[in-house]
Structure formats: C-alpha cells, structure tokens
Design a protein around this motif. Structure first.
Motif, PDB file in Angstrom:
ATOM      1  N   ALA A 542       0.588  -1.334  -0.273  1.00  0.00           N
ATOM      2  CA  ALA A 542      -0.423  -0.387  -0.011  1.00  0.00           C
ATOM      3  C   ALA A 542       1.157   0.741  -0.390  1.00  0.00           C
ATOM      4  O   ALA A 542       0.588   1.659  -0.652  1.00  0.00           O
ATOM      5  CB  ALA A 542      -1.143  -0.037   1.543  1.00  0.00           C
ATOM      6  N   TYR A 543       1.912   1.606   0.712  1.00  0.00           N
ATOM      7  CA  TYR A 543       2.737   2.624   0.791  1.00  0.00           C
ATOM      8  C   TYR A 543       3.514   2.699  -0.297  1.00  0.00           C
ATOM      9  O   TYR A 543       4.043   3.874  -1.168  1.00  0.00           O
ATOM     10  CB  TYR A 543       3.703   2.508   2.132  1.00  0.00           C
ATOM     11  CG  TYR A 543       3.181   2.489   3.185  1.00  0.00           C
ATOM     12  CD1 TYR A 543       1.939   3.098   3.453  1.00  0.00           C
ATOM     13  CD2 TYR A 543       3.657   1.687   4.459  1.00  0.00           C
ATOM     14  CE1 TYR A 543       1.516   3.782   4.660  1.00  0.00           C
ATOM     15  CE2 TYR A 543       2.737   1.199   5.726  1.00  0.00           C
ATOM     16  CZ  TYR A 543       2.050   3.067   5.474  1.00  0.00           C
ATOM     17  OH  TYR A 543       1.109   2.749   7.039  1.00  0.00           O
ATOM     18  N   LEU A 544       4.064   1.881  -1.479  1.00  0.00           N
ATOM     19  CA  LEU A 544       4.674   1.380  -2.358  1.00  0.00           C
ATOM     20  C   LEU A 544       3.530   2.355  -3.293  1.00  0.00           C
ATOM     21  O   LEU A 544       4.130   3.152  -3.926  1.00  0.00           O
ATOM     22  CB  LEU A 544       4.910   0.319  -3.016  1.00  0.00           C
ATOM     23  CG  LEU A 544       6.794   0.317  -2.140  1.00  0.00           C
ATOM     24  CD1 LEU A 544       6.789  -1.296  -3.490  1.00  0.00           C
ATOM     25  CD2 LEU A 544       7.925   1.371  -2.571  1.00  0.00           C
ATOM     26  N   THR A 545       2.869   1.915  -3.419  1.00  0.00           N
ATOM     27  CA  THR A 545       1.650   2.650  -4.417  1.00  0.00           C
ATOM     28  C   THR A 545       1.130   4.023  -3.820  1.00  0.00           C
ATOM     29  O   THR A 545       0.544   4.737  -4.450  1.00  0.00           O
ATOM     30  CB  THR A 545       0.248   2.354  -4.719  1.00  0.00           C
ATOM     31  OG1 THR A 545      -0.300   1.815  -3.348  1.00  0.00           O
ATOM     32  CG2 THR A 545       0.470   0.761  -4.643  1.00  0.00           C
ATOM     33  N   MET A 546       1.421   4.835  -3.045  1.00  0.00           N
ATOM     34  CA  MET A 546       1.410   5.881  -2.898  1.00  0.00           C
ATOM     35  C   MET A 546       2.178   7.461  -3.150  1.00  0.00           C
ATOM     36  O   MET A 546       2.048   6.922  -4.182  1.00  0.00           O
ATOM     37  CB  MET A 546       1.103   6.215  -0.606  1.00  0.00           C
ATOM     38  CG  MET A 546      -0.702   5.641  -0.830  1.00  0.00           C
ATOM     39  SD  MET A 546      -0.488   5.441   1.569  1.00  0.00           S
ATOM     40  CE  MET A 546      -0.833   6.952   2.040  1.00  0.00           C
ATOM     41  N   THR A 547       1.881   8.361  -2.457  1.00  0.00           N
ATOM     42  CA  THR A 547       2.655   9.606  -2.612  1.00  0.00           C
ATOM     43  C   THR A 547       3.993   9.651  -3.196  1.00  0.00           C
ATOM     44  O   THR A 547       4.898  10.739  -3.726  1.00  0.00           O
ATOM     45  CB  THR A 547       2.527  10.837  -1.635  1.00  0.00           C
ATOM     46  OG1 THR A 547       1.894  10.260  -0.972  1.00  0.00           O
ATOM     47  CG2 THR A 547       2.666  11.907  -2.149  1.00  0.00           C
ATOM     48  N   LEU A 548       4.497   8.076  -3.040  1.00  0.00           N
ATOM     49  CA  LEU A 548       6.596   8.791  -3.377  1.00  0.00           C
ATOM     50  C   LEU A 548       6.105   8.441  -4.770  1.00  0.00           C
ATOM     51  O   LEU A 548       6.039   8.189  -6.048  1.00  0.00           O
ATOM     52  CB  LEU A 548       6.886   6.502  -2.558  1.00  0.00           C
ATOM     53  CG  LEU A 548       6.825   6.726  -1.986  1.00  0.00           C
ATOM     54  CD1 LEU A 548       7.369   4.897  -1.714  1.00  0.00           C
ATOM     55  CD2 LEU A 548       8.082   7.387  -0.712  1.00  0.00           C
ATOM     56  N   SER A 549       7.338   8.828  -5.391  1.00  0.00           N
ATOM     57  CA  SER A 549       7.881   9.441  -6.917  1.00  0.00           C
ATOM     58  C   SER A 549       8.556   8.232  -7.489  1.00  0.00           C
ATOM     59  O   SER A 549       8.380   7.259  -6.617  1.00  0.00           O
ATOM     60  CB  SER A 549       8.865  10.394  -6.219  1.00  0.00           C
ATOM     61  OG  SER A 549      10.194  10.548  -5.812  1.00  0.00           O
ATOM     62  N   ASN A 552      11.455   6.783  -5.478  1.00  0.00           N
ATOM     63  CA  ASN A 552      11.647   6.126  -4.337  1.00  0.00           C
ATOM     64  C   ASN A 552      10.601   4.969  -4.511  1.00  0.00           C
ATOM     65  O   ASN A 552      10.720   4.453  -3.608  1.00  0.00           O
ATOM     66  CB  ASN A 552      11.236   7.284  -3.102  1.00  0.00           C
ATOM     67  CG  ASN A 552      11.897   7.730  -2.544  1.00  0.00           C
ATOM     68  OD1 ASN A 552      12.722   7.918  -2.474  1.00  0.00           O
ATOM     69  ND2 ASN A 552      11.133   9.368  -2.028  1.00  0.00           N
ATOM     70  N   LYS A 553      10.021   4.781  -5.820  1.00  0.00           N
ATOM     71  CA  LYS A 553       8.757   3.908  -6.315  1.00  0.00           C
ATOM     72  C   LYS A 553      10.295   2.404  -5.704  1.00  0.00           C
ATOM     73  O   LYS A 553      10.194   1.767  -6.381  1.00  0.00           O
ATOM     74  CB  LYS A 553       7.593   3.857  -6.607  1.00  0.00           C
ATOM     75  CG  LYS A 553       7.179   4.281  -6.295  1.00  0.00           C
ATOM     76  CD  LYS A 553       5.399   4.550  -7.435  1.00  0.00           C
ATOM     77  CE  LYS A 553       4.460   4.593  -7.015  1.00  0.00           C
ATOM     78  NZ  LYS A 553       4.075   5.879  -6.371  1.00  0.00           N
ATOM     79  N   PHE A 554      11.029   2.952  -6.613  1.00  0.00           N
ATOM     80  CA  PHE A 554      11.902   2.404  -7.490  1.00  0.00           C
ATOM     81  C   PHE A 554      13.301   1.904  -5.976  1.00  0.00           C
ATOM     82  O   PHE A 554      13.964   0.618  -5.861  1.00  0.00           O
ATOM     83  CB  PHE A 554      13.202   3.027  -8.221  1.00  0.00           C
ATOM     84  CG  PHE A 554      14.786   2.101  -8.869  1.00  0.00           C
ATOM     85  CD1 PHE A 554      14.229   0.770  -9.486  1.00  0.00           C
ATOM     86  CD2 PHE A 554      15.215   2.968  -8.800  1.00  0.00           C
ATOM     87  CE1 PHE A 554      16.076   0.757  -9.910  1.00  0.00           C
ATOM     88  CE2 PHE A 554      16.810   2.433  -9.224  1.00  0.00           C
ATOM     89  CZ  PHE A 554      17.003   1.014  -9.469  1.00  0.00           C
TER      90      PHE A 554
END
Lengths: 573, 573
Positions: A542-549, A552-554
């Motif tokens: 859930a956190y990975l799909t959220m507001t991260l650029s 940071n997703k990478f």
C-alpha cells in the motif's frame, strides 16, 4: 543547419557529438528564464491564478502536486523544503530505509511548483497577502516542533544562524515573531490554502521538550538512529560498569499509538536481526519499555487485533506498561541528585532518568516520545486576532449586515482544540464580534471564497475526523480536484462536498507482521481485520503505491532487498 | 524431536512455523556469548595471536578483513567505526551517491573483527600495550582532522560530550592527551600494526581550519552537500540583493590535485544537470573558481591528459586559477572591516571572503579545501619520545650492543616529513640515542619483530611512494598475506619484500568523462593514457570491483541508475 540539442534545447550551429551531452555553463547562463518567484505581482499576471499553499505535509504537498499548473501558478511556503512520507519514518530510524527514501523535494524540476523556504508569520485576508520569514538557516527546521519558536536572537547565539546584514535588500521590512526583529516579506495570493499541520504534544511534562527524541520529521529520525548506535558503542567500552550498561541499553518509548508501537517493533527487529549478531554480548542488558497513560494501547483497533499485537510485542520482550504516568525526563543517573538540580549545566551527561508515578526514577539511554498532536501556534497567533473584513473574498451566510467593514471579524475556530472550523468545501469561515443584542450564536457569519484550510489543523463543521495522513491526503485530493474543475467560487459552491472514505488502519508489529483494521468498525469479527504477514505485505504494498515519487518507488524496494540480503547498515556518523 | 532454528541456532522443542522467524529477545538473552573485547588477556589466551590494528582507513580496514581469523584475533582501534571509500566521497557531496554507499562498518557480523572506538594515545613497546581514549562521544570524529585534537574540557563545554562520571568503572585510570584528564585504558597486543594515516594540510593559512570545508571524511561530505543546497535556497529568497547572490553562488575550491579537481567536476555536473532545471534563474550568478599555488593542475598526469582535463573544465566554466596564493579565509562580506576584525563573534555571517595575493578579497559562498596531507600528530607525539628497549620484540641489525636495555631508543622517522621509516616488510625500526664516539650513522639500530606500520604515515626506506589509496591498499594486502603465511618472525623475514605495482591514476573530469594515466610514466604518448567516456566507464567499473561490500556493490549501481533516471535528490535536511 542548426540542430536543437535535446538537453535544455540549446541551439548550436557547429554541432559535434561531444557537445550534445555537454552544455557549457556559459551557454546556460546566457539564456533567459521565466520570472523568478514573485512576491508581489497583480492577480493573474500570467493568465493564471496564484495559489499560495502554506505547508508541505500530507495536505500541502499533495495539493501542490495535484493542482493543474495550466490553471494555477502554485507557490508553496514551508519552513522545510521537502515532504516526509511519515508512515515509513520509523523504518529510517533503524536503517531499514535510508532517510532520503522517505523524502520528496517540494521543488519540481519543470518549475511547475514554486517554493519559498520560510515560516508564515501573518495573514491579511483584506489585502490578500501572507507575511513570511525566511527559515533557510533556522536550525530547528527538520525537527519535531513542540512549542513556540525560539526567537531569532536565541537562535543566532546558539547556532550562528539567521540572515545577517548584507543579505537583505535595503527596502525590506523587519518584523517576525521572534524577540529580535527578523526580515520578513509579503507574498500576494489569489487563493490561499492553509495546511500548516500540528505540533508534537508533550503535555508540558517536565524536561520532555529538552531531552526526548520525537518522531515527526527527518532530523528526529537522524538523531534517533545516531543515538541507538551510539548507545551500543558506549556499552561495548570495556571501562563502562555493568549497571551503566543496563541504563544505556534501556529504551523507553512513551505513547501507545501506532507511531510509538511501530517504533518499538522496528527497534526490536533491529536488535534481533542485526545487533544480536554484532553485539551478542550486550543482549543481556537490553530492555524496551513502552509507557502509556491509558489502560490500553492501540485504542483504534478492535480488541482481537490489539490483543494479537500485544502478544507479538510480549514475545519480542517489549514491556508494555499501560496506566503509567510520566512525570519527568531529565539528564543524569537516577541516583544523582546533583545532576537533577543542575539540568542546564553543559556537563556531559549521557544517561537519562525517566520518572513515572508508578515506578519512580528509572535510568534509560533514550526516551522516544510520541503522544499525539497539539495545535499549531501559528493558527493560535496569526489567525486568532481580529481581521478587517475582506470585502472581495467574504460571502455572508448568516445575519444581516449592511456595512460589514464596520464590524470586526475573527476566524471561526474550535474553542477546545483551537482547530480552524471549515465547511465541507474546506472554506475558512468568519464570525463577526458579537454586537449589542447579538450572541455568538446569531452573530453574522461569512465564508471566504478564496481561503481554504485542510489537514490536521482543521475541524470539519460536520464532525471531527482523525488527524491522520489518510484524512489529510483525501482532503487534499478532493480540494485539488474541485479547484481544477471550478476556479470560480460560484460553480465551486455547487460541487458536492467532501466525504471521508475510511480505508482502514495499518500498524506494523515487528517480525514482518502487521495488523490491519478494516474500514468498517462494526466489530463483527476478524473478517473486518487482518493480521500477520499477509497484513505486512499489504502494508508495504500500500505504501509503495502511494505518494512516493518514481525515484523512491524504485529505491525503496531496492533498499528493502538490500536489508533482507545483507542486513542493516550500522555505520554511525 | 528438537529442531535447530536456522536463525541464531536456538533449540526449540515445541517448534512452530511462526517461531522459526521470531526468536524472542528473552531467548537470545539467555544464551552465553564469546568473551567480550578483552583489554588485557595474556598472549594467545585462545590459541590465537592478538593483532591490534590502529586505524580504519585504506590500510587498517583492508588488513582487518584480510588477516586470517583462524590464526589471529583481530582488534581494530579507531576513532571512527567505519571505513570511507574515499574515491567516491566526492560523488556523495553532490548526491550522485548516498553517504552510506561509500561507508563500510569496521565491525563484522560474525564477530571475526573486534573493534574499540577510541583514539590511540600512546604505545609502550616494552610492555606491548596501547593506551586508548574512547571517542564514541567525540563530536570531531567523522570530520577531516587538521591539527591537534581539542582537549576534553573544550569539547565538553562546546558539545556536551565526553564520558561523564558514572560511565567509568572506579578502577579506571585517568590520562589522555587533552588538558583535562580523560578516561583511558590499556590494550595488550601480540602484534601491532600502526595505520593511523595522515591529517589534512592547511599550511596554517589564516582562517582555513575554522572556515573551510574539507574533503576527507563522511561528515565533511554531509556538510558540503547541505551547504551547496543551502546556498541556492538562500539565493532564491526574493529579499536577497543581486550582489549577495553573486557572493553566495561563487564556489571556491583550493587545491588542483585529483580530489579538488574531481569535486569541481561533480559540482559542475550537479549544476548543469539538476540545478539548471530547479533554479534556472540562478544560473547567471554561479561561478566555480579553482585555486592552486602551482603553475599547473593535476601534476601527476602527462601533459596531454592534463591539457585535455583543463579543456574540459573550461567548457564547464570552472575557472582554473594556477599560481594563486591563498592568504586568508574569513567570515563576512569582502567590504566589511567590522566582520574581519570580529571573527570569533557569534554573529551569523554566512558569506565568506577569500583573500589571495593575486586577486585580493573575493566574496564566496563556500571554500572547499583540498591541498594534501600533513603528518599525524599521534606519530609525532606518541612515537617521538624515548622508549625502553623492547627486549622480546627487538632484533638488533646494526652496531654492537651488549646491554641494549641500558640505552635509550627512538623510532626511526623521516626527519623532514615525520613519517615512520619502515623496511620492505613494514617493520618499525629503532635507533639508539648516539652514545660517546657514535654518530647517528653508526648508532645501534634494531627492528621490531611484532610492530608494523603501513599506509600514508610510513615511508619505505627504499624510497617514498605516493600517499594514495592504491599504495595503502597494496601494502595492507601484502602484509596480510605475509602474516597469514608466517606468523613467526623467522620465516616472515625470509618472505620476499613488498614492491609497489603502479596500476595507473584516474581522475573524473565531469560530464561522464575521465582521464586515466597508465602505469608506465615514460610519456611515449597517449597509448599510456585514456580519456573521455571510456576512461569514465573504466573508472566506475574499477571502483565497483574494489573494496566495497556486497551491499554496496549492489546499492551503488542502483543509486547511479536512479540518478540517471530521476536526477539527484535535492532535499536538504
């Protein structure tokens, strides 16, 4: 024939391959660029409305990224230049993630979001300006805020900070909230969004503001990570006596909400997975104690889930001490009356004493404090005073006022928490000071068409929502969408108001396990909640799909993988 | 039936899957562990010789990882708990890499390397002990060292550091090098390896120690990265006048060796690739000036390669100012005589003035200083005094001495640089104070069978080698191999001595280009050197195969990829 270089679009007539990658600085410097951040500037000077957002947290940052740059010129004003992805901040305290993995710069590469690093000092709704005070050199920025800002003079003496003579153009006014006058400047707005968030609550417990480690901003996490590793390094010194080792390696956490509990879980993970291999001879001295004044921890979870969590903590030897009242946190050993008296002395004293009503004095290595939020002093100070009637902004909703400019107006706030009352369109509301024959009930009221407030610092008139990232995020998304659709007040008013959609609450409980409280709170049983490693995977996903650029997703999964393969990094610097 | 848990090998009779991952802390705490770091302990108390290594740089760290743990009990003593991969430190200053990507913890997970975080204060060769002073709380650790350590008292007052009362067992002796007495303790050794390295050279230039940014350790890189981003944030404030912006964004670098030049290249990359998109309106104010007192930069490179490098720098608008003499670096604006007089004042003053003989006073935002190395004060102080004859260690090589214990002995050192003279087996040599009828030439000499010195702080009797990572690395590898083969002095003496194999010199020159000076220095032409992006790829590839751990071998390319895809992170905290 001229070619366009891909990079920065510089024309070069004698194009060579070598040059395609290297645009000399001199070439870049000769180009002319878009107007810099204008502090004044009339309304719609480039055909776009200027939206000023105060704050770069969950509400302010999300709004700045979602507002349509074709329609709005977005200017963010915040003391810090980044957004913190707070749910993963605990992971950075123990090295499961790196600090920059949970940060996003407020500035955007394409210049679509402008930014001024400054504290908001005051707002004039009638003149549509915000007075700001630069915070670039403020050493307190990046730490949890626990009370009124220290004055400029205090900061200067301690840290050599502040903007000195020569930095400031001659016509700049001096003002500011500190004791000494600081340079301030006004920023005009067409629309204003107040998203300044809240401060950390200490309940004025003696010594907490000075000696506790908080869990709100990135410098807090930096300090905690350094301190944890320092304590183990100290305890390894052959000259340190046994009793001192027990004090050093006693970790106290105050606050049984999700943040404090997750920190305890992360700390326990660090100890079991890494410290146990690096400092095995110190394991016997380690204690983790979690204090809460309430009789139960994790009050927002169903009993079954909270019990499961408590069981997990017990197995990890986290001692949960509910119904404990913290009275003081001071520097020095528990049995050192001299140190207790002399708290201001610069004498190095790196063991702390925590006093609770139930246990008396206990020697600890550090105290991590996470007992909730308090009102932002900016709201109390800048918004509490009387305002001139903003004739162009206000729209009277209650009462019959012929000459509103003759009355004195205040922001409508919750008398108990001090939060700003907003309607379901997040408009800030005004109330006229009660005149003769009027009560607060029937005094004239108005809303402002161009001033909004979102996030922790607000309270919906329709009912309070929890002060969580989820709520702030949803409010920002709603407001951005509504403003992108209707920039004019009239159709905006017709938009259906905001409603909160509860997506559930996660808490990490350690050892790759989490608890998830489902959206419905009718407590029909476990079907509404999840626990264990499935909840943990959901939590991470859930956190990975959220507001991260995308960056940071990478990087976040790479970092998780590195920790899984090689353990956490324990270098201290 | 009992099963062994994979993790930590805990026996569990009622094994459940859930428990396999979760070993409770209580279980871990009941286990007994290997003896902690012993400070005393007789020789070979566990059948292994105790090798004490002073230092955790290229020489000390590499040795600690290469010595055979079956044969030797390795104890590293160093003020910092990590090794810095210095060739990539520049990359961390601008965000191309993260700080932890270039750090390796000295402690190893399997406990094969013991570690004490402390300064070495003194050595007694006769008693085979090193006296050490803990450095865990020393705030100077992690920064470049530029002169004698500040005393404990000074540190305590400024930073609240030092080990206070109660931290130290009652029987610990007080001593130390500071003015105030600090706790010290002795550490016994069977073999000692001195690898303490060198300090940063300032040539006692006025104000440099206080005001310059150095490029030697990780906290230097942290400070530089913060400062660069701070300067751009300050220059963006609308109240800052034009002239001040020019000062703020003037970056001065002193030293035209590979470190200074690479920093200039990295800074220029950051500006062209990231700042140009984030702060385009500031580009016109930026200047990068590189000062060197010599008439040429990069003196270790062939003329053709150095010219190529200089051409690259010119295209990136790095002004190279050779034959410039820096006279002073002070706080304050160039035309502010008040600030010039009042350098100790706590008045915030965030523009610096650099004075050169050739240009006079120039306003700058920061000065990065990289002008080479100076001798380590530990070598001058602890090793210069007279020593009792270490009867069990020394082996007389010159002169006829019947009672060596009656003579006074010193370490043989280079009178000019102060470096320790070592033979090609890195043994430290003793010389007796000249008696009647003796000159320094024919005074008795001896080598010590169990004291070695490697790295920057040594000078081979057969001829000086450059003070580079490559040399220190090769020396450490040779010594580790030789000691692993022969721990007894007699066969060790028979081993063929160390010879240096020059593998060439790399320097990054910006824009994904590097220069590589080949091993042979006969200057027959470019076949001996490489330049451009091929050299750059070799440069990166070479570093990846070197001393980095698997963690960093994995994370460094990921970080490079992230920067390539998403740009550098510009959050400042």
């Amino acid at each position: 024939m001229p070619k366009w270089h891909r990079q920065l679009g510089v024309v070069c007539r004698t194009c060579r391959i070598e040059r395609q990658k290297l645009v000399p600085l001199s070439v870049l410097q000769r180009r002319s660029y878009a107007t810099p951040v204008s502090t004044s500037g009339g309304s719609k000077d480039d055909g776009r409305e200027k939206v000023v957002i105060l704050g770069s947290g969950w509400a302010g940052f999300v709004l700045s990224r979602r507002l349509d740059p074709k329609k709005y010129r977005v200017v963010v004003i915040s003391p810090r230049s980044y957004f913190v992805f707070t749910p993963l901040l605990n992971d950075t305290c123990v090295g499961t993630l790196e600090f920059r993995n949970v940060l996003e710069s407020v500035r955007k590469r394409n210049g679509k979001v402008e930014f001024i690093q400054a504290w908001a000092d005051d707002i004039s709704f009638a003149d549509k300006t915000v007075t700001v005070e630069p915070s670039v050199l403020d050493p307190d920025v990046g730490h949890a805020l626990t009370g009124p800002r220290r004055s400029y003079a205090q900061q200067s003496t301690h840290h050599g900070s502040g903007l000195p003579k020569g930095f400031i153009a001659k016509d700049v006014q001096l003002g500011g909230t500190g004791k000494q006058q600081a340079p301030t400047f006004p920023v005009r707005y067409d629309k204003l969004i107040i998203a300044v968030g809240t401060y950390s609550q200490t309940f004025n417990t003696k010594g907490v503001r000075e000696n506790a480690y908080f869990l709100k901003d990135v410098k807090d996490a930096v300090a905690i990570r350094r301190r944890i590793l320092e304590l183990f390094e100290l305890a390894r010194l052959p000259i340190v006596p046994e009793e001192t080792k027990r004090y050093l390696l006693h970790f106290a956490i105050v606050g049984g909400g999700p943040t404090g509990m997750e920190f305890a879980a992360c700390l326990s993970d660090l100890i079991r997975e890494d410290i146990s291999r690096i400092h095995p001879e110190l394991l016997q001295y380690i204690r983790i104690s979690l204090y809460d004044v309430a009789p139960k921890v994790l009050p927002m979870f169903d009993a079954a889930l909270a019990d499961y969590a408590v069981k997990q903590y017990k197995r990890q030897n986290v001692e949960i001490k509910t119904s404990h009242h913290v009275e003081e946190l001071r520097k020095g050993f528990p049995n050192d009356p001299e140190a207790a008296k002399n708290q201001d002395a610069q004498v190095p004293n790196r063991v702390y004493t925590l006093r609770t009503k139930e246990e008396g004095d206990v020697g600890i290595g550090m105290c991590v404090w996470s007992t909730g939020l308090m009102a932002n002093p900016f709201v109390a100070k800048a918004l509490a005073h009387v305002h001139r009637y903003p004739a162009s902004s206000a729209h009277i909703t209650h009462g019959d006022v012929t000459e509103p400019a003759d009355r004195q107006w205040s922001i409508q706030r919750d008398p108990k928490s001090g939060s700003i009352f907003v309607d379901d369109h997040f408009r800030v509301n005004l109330i006229a000071d009660a005149a003769e024959g009027e009560t607060a009930e029937n005094a004239p009221k108005a809303y402002m068409k161009d001033v909004f407030a979102v996030g922790d610092t607000t309270k919906l008139m329709s009912g309070a929502l929890p002060a969580t990232a989820q709520v702030a995020n949803q409010q920002a998304l709603w407001l951005a969408k509504a403003l992108n659709q209707h920039s004019d007040p009239e159709p905006f008013t017709q938009t259906p108001g905001f409603t909160f959609r509860n997506l559930g609450v996660f808490t990490y409980v350690g050892s790759a396990k989490a608890v998830l409280q489902g959206p419905n709170t009718d407590r029909e049983g476990m079907a509404k909640g999840l626990k264990g490693w499935i909840a943990f995977l959901l939590w991470r996903g859930a956190y990975l799909t959220m507001t991260l650029s995308w960056r940071n997703k990478f990087l976040v999964p790479m970092q998780w993988l590195a920790v899984k393969l090689f353990g956490r990094d324990i270098s201290r610097f």
